[in-house]
Enzyme design. Structure first.
Site, PDB file in Angstrom:
ATOM      1  N   HIS A 268       0.294   0.584  -9.930  1.00 30.07           N
ATOM      2  CA  HIS A 268      -0.603  -0.184  -9.060  1.00 30.07           C
ATOM      3  C   HIS A 268      -1.259  -1.326  -9.844  1.00 30.07           C
ATOM      4  CE1 HIS A 268      -3.200   0.177  -5.179  1.00 30.07           C
ATOM      5  NE2 HIS A 268      -3.018  -1.083  -5.522  1.00 30.07           N
TER       6      HIS A 268
ATOM      7  N   GLU B  54      -1.937   8.580  -5.714  1.00 31.91           N
ATOM      8  CA  GLU B  54      -2.040   7.851  -6.978  1.00 31.91           C
ATOM      9  C   GLU B  54      -2.991   8.581  -7.931  1.00 31.91           C
ATOM     10  OE1 GLU B  54      -2.955   3.752  -6.184  1.00 31.91           O
ATOM     11  OE2 GLU B  54      -1.032   3.409  -5.225  1.00 31.91           O
TER      12      GLU B  54
ATOM     13  N   ARG C 204       0.835  -1.193   0.000  1.00 29.35           N
ATOM     14  CA  ARG C 204       0.000   0.000   0.000  1.00 29.35           C
ATOM     15  C   ARG C 204       0.874   1.248   0.000  1.00 29.35           C
ATOM     16  NH1 ARG C 204      -3.504  -2.093  -1.974  1.00 29.35           N
ATOM     17  NH2 ARG C 204      -5.677  -2.309  -1.385  1.00 29.35           N
TER      18      ARG C 204
END
Length: 307
Positions: free
Chosen positions: A275, A257, A228
């Site tokens: 990701h 992000e 994470r």
């Protein structure tokens, strides 16, 4: 039932959800945030992946909401405590993405060890200066795993085949009689050649690998995070890479992000991916099917799959 689908799902998963009720799919909407606020009002089930944020302010608009289903592992994009206070069941699919995330982790470790991203760009720019890309063998090195759950243990199993020795830090594991060394975090960071992060995002793990902790790493160390964003001080990690105070790094997740400091990522031994740990056809399908099965169980009165 009205089922609100907020993020892109596998076509087979969509078929399964359509069999449960009326599906409203806003995953590709250009006004998704506005649609979410409007459509959640009478939705009974909301299905998300990691992109959609279900804050208290959003959840409280769901007057009919019974279930929030997360296709994947992390649920830090959902205000679970508020949902529970409203008797809304929250469920996820913690094992579905395991193989895909672990395989990406291994790829980032190898990529950083052999400077693959840098040498790829070098060659494509018409250059051939091989001495710039002296790498590091993994055999005989120590892999330090932060978070020794399912993902961490599978990474351990794979990297043992490279001849690596394994150490781990996990405060939830107190008694350990396996071949891997259990270390306190500082000792693990000081002694490991490669560090791989596998933790969920909580108050305890935010900035877990802080500037102070990063200063403990060897100059020859590699750090990889596929868990994470916000667990590692990414800005300071980049600074260390620029100063050649660590050997390399791999990041699939970021504090923000998409990340905004992209210019800082250039010309250093940092492999970055957007990701994509769970972005394989197999993981997407399994996560979706597991999620549908969890919804069915909750609707049938089985709350064992609720968080």
């Amino acid at each position: 039932m009205k089922i609100l689908i907020c993020d892109a799902l596998n076509s087979k998963v969509l078929e399964e959800l359509h069999s449960l009720g009326e599906c409203i799919d806003i995953s590709s909407s250009e006004s998704k945030e506005k649609d979410l606020v409007e459509e959640i009002k009478d939705a009974e089930i909301v299905v998300v992946r990691s992109s959609t944020k279900l804050t208290k302010e959003i959840i409280e608009k769901g007057d009919c909401l019974k279930i929030i289903a997360r296709c994947g592992v992390g649920v830090d994009n959902i205000d679970i405590e508020y949902a529970k206070s409203q008797n809304i069941k929250v469920t996820n699919s913690p094992s579905a993405n395991l193989n895909s995330v672990v395989e990406l982790t291994v790829a980032l470790i190898i990529g950083a060890a052999r400077k693959i991203s840098l040498s790829d760009s070098h060659l494509k720019n018409g250059k051939w200066d091989r001495k710039e890309f002296i790498g590091m063998e993994l055999s005989g090195k120590q892999l330090g795993i932060v978070g020794f759950g399912k993902a961490g243990r599978l990474v351990s199993k794979i990297m043992k085949s490279f001849g690596m020795t394994i150490a781990f830090h996990d405060p939830y594991i107190q008694d350990w009689d396996g071949p891997e060394k259990r270390l306190e975090l500082d000792e693990l960071l000081i002694t490991s050649d490669v560090i791989s992060i596998h933790v969920i995002k909580t108050k305890e793990t935010v900035n877990l690998i802080s500037q102070e902790k990063l200063d403990l790493l060897k100059n020859s160390a590699i750090l990889v995070n596929t868990s994470r964003g916000g667990v590692v001080d990414e800005d300071y990690l980049v600074e260390l890479l620029k100063l050649n105070k660590i050997f390399g790094a791999g990041l699939d997740v970021y504090s923000e992000e998409p990340p905004k400091n992209l210019d800082n990522f250039v010309d250093i031994n940092l492999i970055t991916t957007p990701h994509i740990g769970a972005s394989t056809n197999e993981a997407q399908l399994k996560a979706g099917i597991d999620t549908v099965e969890n919804i069915k169980k909750i609707l049938a009165g089985d709350d064992s799959v609720a968080l």
